[in-house]
Scaffold this motif. Structure first.
Motif, mmCIF file in Angstrom:
data_model
loop_
_atom_site.group_PDB
_atom_site.id
_atom_site.type_symbol
_atom_site.label_atom_id
_atom_site.label_comp_id
_atom_site.label_asym_id
_atom_site.label_seq_id
_atom_site.Cartn_x
_atom_site.Cartn_y
_atom_site.Cartn_z
ATOM 1 N N THR A 120 0.791 -1.234 0.000
ATOM 2 C CA THR A 120 0.000 0.000 0.000
ATOM 3 C C THR A 120 0.820 1.279 0.000
ATOM 4 O OG1 THR A 120 -0.169 -0.069 2.420
ATOM 5 C CG2 THR A 120 -1.917 -1.155 1.157
ATOM 6 N N SER A 163 -5.907 -7.338 -4.916
ATOM 7 C CA SER A 163 -5.683 -6.080 -4.186
ATOM 8 C C SER A 163 -4.486 -5.319 -4.750
ATOM 9 C CB SER A 163 -5.494 -6.348 -2.692
ATOM 10 O OG SER A 163 -4.350 -7.160 -2.465
ATOM 11 N N ASP A 166 -5.658 -3.423 -7.621
ATOM 12 C CA ASP A 166 -6.342 -2.187 -7.206
ATOM 13 C C ASP A 166 -5.346 -1.047 -7.048
ATOM 14 O OD1 ASP A 166 -8.912 -3.227 -7.173
ATOM 15 O OD2 ASP A 166 -8.823 -3.797 -5.051
#
Length: 279
Positions: A120, A163, A166
């Protein structure tokens, strides 16, 4: 002999006159395109879709450079110097437009010390830096979400890179970068194929046990990599490519199937390239 030479001489003069009468024009200036592929083994030659893409899905007016390399992440690709090489290719003048397709995540997700990145924070930051540097080089960045793995459980695809995809989508949206959503496209395709048929996309055929498990809808854990083959001796080419059955890498069938997905999606994402792409 003297009289024989006269008609030969006359024929040569006539041929010269005809040559002078032929029209001659200069060729139009070349205005080619360039596509540079940057990524990991799922793009690289012999294990990914990039070779099939460059070989069969671009016209001769496109220089297609596959700089995908196995085992690389957004961090290691830069640290080892591969990014500098790719960026140097992007700066080469003489092209109407240069596009750099960037696809990572498989090895960013790895636990190996030289590869892993934080999903992230570091991973999207690395992508943003790639985009900025491609633009500074005068080229057009195109982000590509990672190819899905073909792992199944009870008949359902386990998209372990969803993810991470994303994160790629978010960077593309925030920076207004063309996006080829290969993860979504390949996941939908593999789910439709099912676990058994999807084994045909691999580099090598599955074992009887692996095929039976796939037929039941749940894939087995990937086998360990085979040992390195003995070196080739003597004259001639001596490079070797490791081929294995797994649920990640692509053989010739898988490479072609995936290259077609990329080609169609790229034509939509970058309309200016559509005339240069072959379905």
């Amino acid at each position: 002999m003297r009289w024989l030479a006269i008609p030969l001489f006359a024929a040569a003069l006539a041929g010269g006159a005809q040559a002078k009468e032929r029209e001659r024009t200069d060729a139009e200036p070349l205005s080619p395109y360039k596509i540079i592929l940057v990524g990991d083994s799922t793009m690289a030659p012999h294990s990914g879709w990039g070779g099939a893409f460059c070989a069969g899905h671009v016209k001769s007016s496109v220089a297609c450079v596959n700089a995908g390399r196995g085992g690389r992440s957004t961090r290691s690709y830069r640290q080892e110097g591969s990014w500098d090489i790719a960026l140097g290719e992007a700066k080469v003048p003489g092209y109407r437009a240069t596009y750099v397709l960037i696809q990572f995540a498989h090895n960013d997700q790895s636990s190996k010390a030289e590869r892993w990145t934080d999903e992230t924070s570091e991973f999207p930051a690395n992508l943003r830096r790639f985009v900025e540097e491609v633009r500074a080089a005068g080229a057009v960045p195109v982000l590509v979400t990672p190819l899905t793995r073909r792992e199944f459980r009870d008949g359902e695809l386990r998209n372990t890179l969803a993810s991470w995809s994303d994160q790629v989508r978010n960077v593309a949206k925030a920076m207004d970068v063309p996006l080829v959503d290969l993860n979504a496209l390949s996941a939908a395709q593999v789910q439709k194929m099912g676990a058994e048929t999807a084994t045909q996309l691999a580099q090598e055929a599955p074992s009887d046990e692996e095929l039976a498990a796939a037929r039941g809808g749940t894939t087995l854990a990937a086998r360990p990599a085979p040992p390195s083959p003995p070196p080739i001796t003597g004259k001639g080419a001596r490079g070797q490519v490791m081929r294995k059955f797994d649920y990640t890498h692509l053989g010739s069938v898988g490479a072609e199937v995936t290259a077609r997905l990329v080609t169609q999606a790229l034509a939509v994402a970058v309309p200016g390239l559509a005339s240069q792409l072959v379905p």
